[in-house]
Design a protein around this motif. Structure first.
Motif, PDB file in Angstrom:
ATOM      1  N   GLN A 124      13.738  -7.697  13.642  1.00  0.00           N
ATOM      2  CA  GLN A 124      14.139  -8.743  12.699  1.00  0.00           C
ATOM      3  C   GLN A 124      15.636  -8.972  12.707  1.00  0.00           C
ATOM      4  O   GLN A 124      16.105 -10.119  12.678  1.00  0.00           O
ATOM      5  N   TYR A 125      16.422  -7.890  12.756  1.00  0.00           N
ATOM      6  CA  TYR A 125      17.870  -8.005  12.622  1.00  0.00           C
ATOM      7  C   TYR A 125      18.629  -7.737  13.920  1.00  0.00           C
ATOM      8  O   TYR A 125      19.864  -7.837  13.946  1.00  0.00           O
ATOM      9  N   HIS A 126      17.904  -7.387  14.991  1.00  0.00           N
ATOM     10  CA  HIS A 126      18.526  -7.109  16.294  1.00  0.00           C
ATOM     11  C   HIS A 126      19.588  -6.022  16.177  1.00  0.00           C
ATOM     12  O   HIS A 126      20.683  -6.114  16.738  1.00  0.00           O
ATOM     13  N   LEU A 127      19.234  -4.958  15.455  1.00  0.00           N
ATOM     14  CA  LEU A 127      20.104  -3.804  15.272  1.00  0.00           C
ATOM     15  C   LEU A 127      19.284  -2.537  15.540  1.00  0.00           C
ATOM     16  O   LEU A 127      18.057  -2.527  15.363  1.00  0.00           O
ATOM     17  N   PRO A 128      19.927  -1.422  15.928  1.00  0.00           N
ATOM     18  CA  PRO A 128      19.185  -0.233  16.401  1.00  0.00           C
ATOM     19  C   PRO A 128      18.664   0.659  15.274  1.00  0.00           C
ATOM     20  O   PRO A 128      18.869   1.879  15.289  1.00  0.00           O
ATOM     21  N   PHE A 129      17.975   0.094  14.313  1.00  0.00           N
ATOM     22  CA  PHE A 129      17.470   0.898  13.212  1.00  0.00           C
ATOM     23  C   PHE A 129      16.449   1.929  13.686  1.00  0.00           C
ATOM     24  O   PHE A 129      16.354   3.024  13.137  1.00  0.00           O
ATOM     25  N   LEU A 130      15.665   1.591  14.706  1.00  0.00           N
ATOM     26  CA  LEU A 130      14.642   2.504  15.193  1.00  0.00           C
ATOM     27  C   LEU A 130      15.246   3.812  15.685  1.00  0.00           C
ATOM     28  O   LEU A 130      14.670   4.887  15.490  1.00  0.00           O
ATOM     29  N   ALA A 131      16.399   3.745  16.301  1.00  0.00           N
ATOM     30  CA  ALA A 131      17.050   4.961  16.791  1.00  0.00           C
ATOM     31  C   ALA A 131      17.406   5.896  15.641  1.00  0.00           C
ATOM     32  O   ALA A 131      17.212   7.115  15.732  1.00  0.00           O
ATOM     33  N   PHE A 132      17.909   5.337  14.531  1.00  0.00           N
ATOM     34  CA  PHE A 132      18.242   6.166  13.375  1.00  0.00           C
ATOM     35  C   PHE A 132      16.979   6.788  12.772  1.00  0.00           C
ATOM     36  O   PHE A 132      16.980   7.952  12.366  1.00  0.00           O
ATOM     37  N   GLU A 133      15.924   5.996  12.692  1.00  0.00           N
ATOM     38  CA  GLU A 133      14.683   6.518  12.144  1.00  0.00           C
ATOM     39  C   GLU A 133      14.150   7.674  12.985  1.00  0.00           C
ATOM     40  O   GLU A 133      13.717   8.706  12.447  1.00  0.00           O
ATOM     41  N   SER A 134      14.189   7.531  14.306  1.00  0.00           N
ATOM     42  CA  SER A 134      13.695   8.581  15.197  1.00  0.00           C
ATOM     43  C   SER A 134      14.536   9.843  15.083  1.00  0.00           C
ATOM     44  O   SER A 134      14.011  10.963  15.044  1.00  0.00           O
ATOM     45  N   LEU A 135      15.853   9.683  15.015  1.00  0.00           N
ATOM     46  CA  LEU A 135      16.728  10.837  14.828  1.00  0.00           C
ATOM     47  C   LEU A 135      16.432  11.531  13.499  1.00  0.00           C
ATOM     48  O   LEU A 135      16.432  12.769  13.418  1.00  0.00           O
ATOM     49  N   GLY A 136      16.186  10.735  12.467  1.00  0.00           N
ATOM     50  CA  GLY A 136      15.883  11.306  11.167  1.00  0.00           C
ATOM     51  C   GLY A 136      14.609  12.130  11.181  1.00  0.00           C
ATOM     52  O   GLY A 136      14.559  13.236  10.630  1.00  0.00           O
ATOM     53  N   LEU A 137      13.555  11.620  11.814  1.00  0.00           N
ATOM     54  CA  LEU A 137      12.303  12.367  11.901  1.00  0.00           C
ATOM     55  C   LEU A 137      12.505  13.698  12.611  1.00  0.00           C
ATOM     56  O   LEU A 137      12.015  14.740  12.167  1.00  0.00           O
ATOM     57  N   ARG A 138      13.239  13.676  13.707  1.00  0.00           N
ATOM     58  CA  ARG A 138      13.422  14.894  14.488  1.00  0.00           C
ATOM     59  C   ARG A 138      14.361  15.891  13.814  1.00  0.00           C
ATOM     60  O   ARG A 138      14.344  17.078  14.127  1.00  0.00           O
ATOM     61  N   SER A 139      15.186  15.422  12.867  1.00  0.00           N
ATOM     62  CA  SER A 139      16.123  16.331  12.203  1.00  0.00           C
ATOM     63  C   SER A 139      15.456  17.163  11.113  1.00  0.00           C
ATOM     64  O   SER A 139      15.946  18.226  10.751  1.00  0.00           O
ATOM     65  N   HIS A 140      14.338  16.696  10.579  1.00  0.00           N
ATOM     66  CA  HIS A 140      13.651  17.399   9.487  1.00  0.00           C
ATOM     67  C   HIS A 140      12.612  18.382  10.031  1.00  0.00           C
ATOM     68  O   HIS A 140      12.079  18.202  11.134  1.00  0.00           O
ATOM     69  N   ARG A 141      12.332  19.398   9.236  1.00  0.00           N
ATOM     70  CA  ARG A 141      11.282  20.358   9.553  1.00  0.00           C
ATOM     71  C   ARG A 141      10.018  20.136   8.721  1.00  0.00           C
ATOM     72  O   ARG A 141       8.941  20.591   9.089  1.00  0.00           O
ATOM     73  N   ARG A 142      10.175  19.463   7.591  1.00  0.00           N
ATOM     74  CA  ARG A 142       9.077  19.329   6.632  1.00  0.00           C
ATOM     75  C   ARG A 142       9.087  17.910   6.078  1.00  0.00           C
ATOM     76  O   ARG A 142      10.155  17.349   5.820  1.00  0.00           O
ATOM     77  N   ALA A 143       7.901  17.335   5.883  1.00  0.00           N
ATOM     78  CA  ALA A 143       7.826  15.967   5.365  1.00  0.00           C
ATOM     79  C   ALA A 143       6.583  15.805   4.508  1.00  0.00           C
ATOM     80  O   ALA A 143       5.576  16.502   4.686  1.00  0.00           O
ATOM     81  N   VAL A 144       6.661  14.855   3.594  1.00  0.00           N
ATOM     82  CA  VAL A 144       5.512  14.374   2.833  1.00  0.00           C
ATOM     83  C   VAL A 144       5.243  12.945   3.269  1.00  0.00           C
ATOM     84  O   VAL A 144       6.167  12.120   3.319  1.00  0.00           O
ATOM     85  N   ALA A 145       4.001  12.642   3.614  1.00  0.00           N
ATOM     86  CA  ALA A 145       3.577  11.274   3.923  1.00  0.00           C
ATOM     87  C   ALA A 145       2.556  10.839   2.886  1.00  0.00           C
ATOM     88  O   ALA A 145       1.807  11.672   2.359  1.00  0.00           O
ATOM     89  N   VAL A 146       2.506   9.548   2.598  1.00  0.00           N
ATOM     90  CA  VAL A 146       1.636   9.078   1.517  1.00  0.00           C
ATOM     91  C   VAL A 146       0.243   8.674   1.998  1.00  0.00           C
ATOM     92  O   VAL A 146      -0.608   8.322   1.185  1.00  0.00           O
ATOM     93  N   SER A 147      -0.004   8.735   3.315  1.00  0.00           N
ATOM     94  CA  SER A 147      -1.345   8.432   3.826  1.00  0.00           C
ATOM     95  C   SER A 147      -1.555   9.196   5.121  1.00  0.00           C
ATOM     96  O   SER A 147      -0.600   9.620   5.786  1.00  0.00           O
ATOM     97  N   HIS A 148      -2.821   9.385   5.480  1.00  0.00           N
ATOM     98  CA  HIS A 148      -3.132  10.075   6.726  1.00  0.00           C
ATOM     99  C   HIS A 148      -2.696   9.250   7.934  1.00  0.00           C
ATOM    100  O   HIS A 148      -2.260   9.813   8.957  1.00  0.00           O
ATOM    101  N   ASP A 149      -2.810   7.935   7.833  1.00  0.00           N
ATOM    102  CA  ASP A 149      -2.351   7.078   8.927  1.00  0.00           C
ATOM    103  C   ASP A 149      -0.854   7.267   9.166  1.00  0.00           C
ATOM    104  O   ASP A 149      -0.409   7.395  10.314  1.00  0.00           O
ATOM    105  N   LEU A 150      -0.084   7.304   8.095  1.00  0.00           N
ATOM    106  CA  LEU A 150       1.353   7.499   8.227  1.00  0.00           C
ATOM    107  C   LEU A 150       1.659   8.888   8.779  1.00  0.00           C
ATOM    108  O   LEU A 150       2.557   9.062   9.615  1.00  0.00           O
ATOM    109  N   ALA A 151       0.917   9.902   8.344  1.00  0.00           N
ATOM    110  CA  ALA A 151       1.103  11.251   8.872  1.00  0.00           C
ATOM    111  C   ALA A 151       0.835  11.298  10.367  1.00  0.00           C
ATOM    112  O   ALA A 151       1.548  11.984  11.120  1.00  0.00           O
ATOM    113  N   ASP A 152      -0.175  10.560  10.823  1.00  0.00           N
ATOM    114  CA  ASP A 152      -0.470  10.510  12.261  1.00  0.00           C
ATOM    115  C   ASP A 152       0.672   9.863  13.033  1.00  0.00           C
ATOM    116  O   ASP A 152       1.031  10.304  14.127  1.00  0.00           O
TER     117      ASP A 152
END
Length: 373
Positions: A124-152
């Motif tokens: 939508q904005y032609h900016l590298p938001f996906l890269a930040f999101e991916s780095l964020g996921l890999r930086s954490h050890r523990r997460a809460v997701a609100v649905s099984h689809d999101l957890a997958d």
């Protein structure tokens, strides 16, 4: 607990994520000290509400400036303040996703993922938001997701991340409300066309408004209200559409309970809180059969449209649901029974257990940059 919550529930246009945070934190604040940090917006006030301390970061001048400045301030804020907390909770949120909170603090951290669509925001904005999101996921050890689809989805991108599924919930008052059938089709939620599919709903309504006896009632606020009003005018349905604005509390529950059908035309959701609220209030839901909504709209209590993002198919489903005399009765029976598993008190206890376990796990592996000074 320091909760990097992104969105204040008082902010105009705030969505289900902030409603979840408010409901859970208000219950946890009875036994824990919670500080919620959110993006600044015009009129924002630091305060204590429901026992939760609310602070605001960034520049409150326009939607995108507000959000990006909030994310820009988070590392500095963590460096200065996180050492005083037992747990840092980072909420993944649009458009950036994450600032990788564990990289900025030595305190135990946990990601709460209610949203995972940085790819869409990047397009939508032609900016590298996906890269930040991916780095964020890999930086954490523990997460809460609100649905099984999101957890997958999280598991496919960060296999080492431990993910607990704790769904959204509904207030107990929803199960008690009773209203006469208004005959209306009701949409409740943020007025954002790209995600919520309001353009598809309006196109569908244009095709079937003459076949049903009620109105299309749109309740909520958000960035696309003016655009939505123009679309209704262009489609010639403005006379049969009511724009209520934001509704909350008892008024919201009465609106849902009186609906003949609750419409959820979303292109993308991570849980679908309005669907559960509608069922708790005894009203059936018509939605596209996207993964997370398949989890919360059980058979017999609504209609899942399998022709995804097809406005014509959605129109036919709306008309069929409106004319089905038994659908609302089934939603008031089996639908209410299904929704009881999502009461907020139980959800808050589940989330508290995850928080306590994460806090006990100890400090993250990286040394705290602030404490090294």
């Amino acid at each position: 607990m320091l909760h990097l919550g992104f969105e204040d529930h008082r902010r105009p246009g705030s969505g289900g994520g902030s409603a979840r945070n408010r409901a859970v934190n208000a219950r946890l604040a009875r036994h824990h000290d919670i500080t919620m940090v959110t993006a600044r917006y015009p009129g924002a006030e630091d305060r204590v509400e429901d026992g939760v301390r609310h602070l605001h970061l960034g520049i409150g001048r326009g939607y995108m400036v507000s959000l990006l400045s909030y994310f820009a301030c988070l590392p500095w804020f963590l460096l200065r303040h996180s050492r005083h907390h037992d747990l840092v909770v980072e909420e993944f949120a649009a458009p950036l996703g994450s600032v990788s909170a564990p990289r900025w603090t030595r305190r135990p951290t946990l990601a709460v993922v209610q949203w995972l669509d940085a790819a869409g925001k990047s397009r939508q904005y032609h900016l590298p938001f996906l890269a930040f999101e991916s780095l964020g996921l890999r930086s954490h050890r523990r997460a809460v997701a609100v649905s099984h689809d999101l957890a997958d989805q999280i598991g496919s991108r960060a296999p080492a991340l431990r993910v607990d599924v704790v769904p959204n919930g509904v207030e107990p008052e929803a199960f008690e409300v009773r209203e006469p059938d208004s005959g209306d089709v009701v949409y409740l939620g943020r007025l954002e066309i790209a995600q919520k599919g309001l353009d598809l709903l309006c196109e569908a309504w244009a095709g079937v408004a003459h076949r049903v006896g009620g109105r299309l009632v749109i309740a909520g606020d958000g960035p696309d209200r003016a655009r939505l009003e123009r679309l209704c005018e262009r489609l010639g349905i403005a006379d049969s559409v009511v724009m209520l604005g934001r509704v909350e509390g008892e008024e919201k529950l009465r609106l849902l309970a009186g609906a003949r059908v609750v419409a959820m035309p979303s292109r993308y959701e991570t849980f679908g809180m309005v669907a559960v609220e509608a069922l708790a209030c005894g009203s059936p839901v018509v939605a596209y059969a996207i993964p997370c909504l398949r989890e919360v709209v059980p058979e017999g209590s609504g209609v899942l449209v399998t022709d995804l993002l097809d406005a014509g198919a959605y129109a036919e489903a709306l008309a069929a649901a409106w004319h089905d005399p038994g659908l609302k009765a089934r939603a008031a029976g089996s639908g209410r029974d299904f929704a009881r598993r999502f009461e907020w008190d139980a959800i808050a206890r589940e989330q508290e257990a995850v928080y306590l376990d994460a806090a006990r796990a100890g400090a993250a592996s990286r040394p705290d940059p602030a404490e090294r000074r």
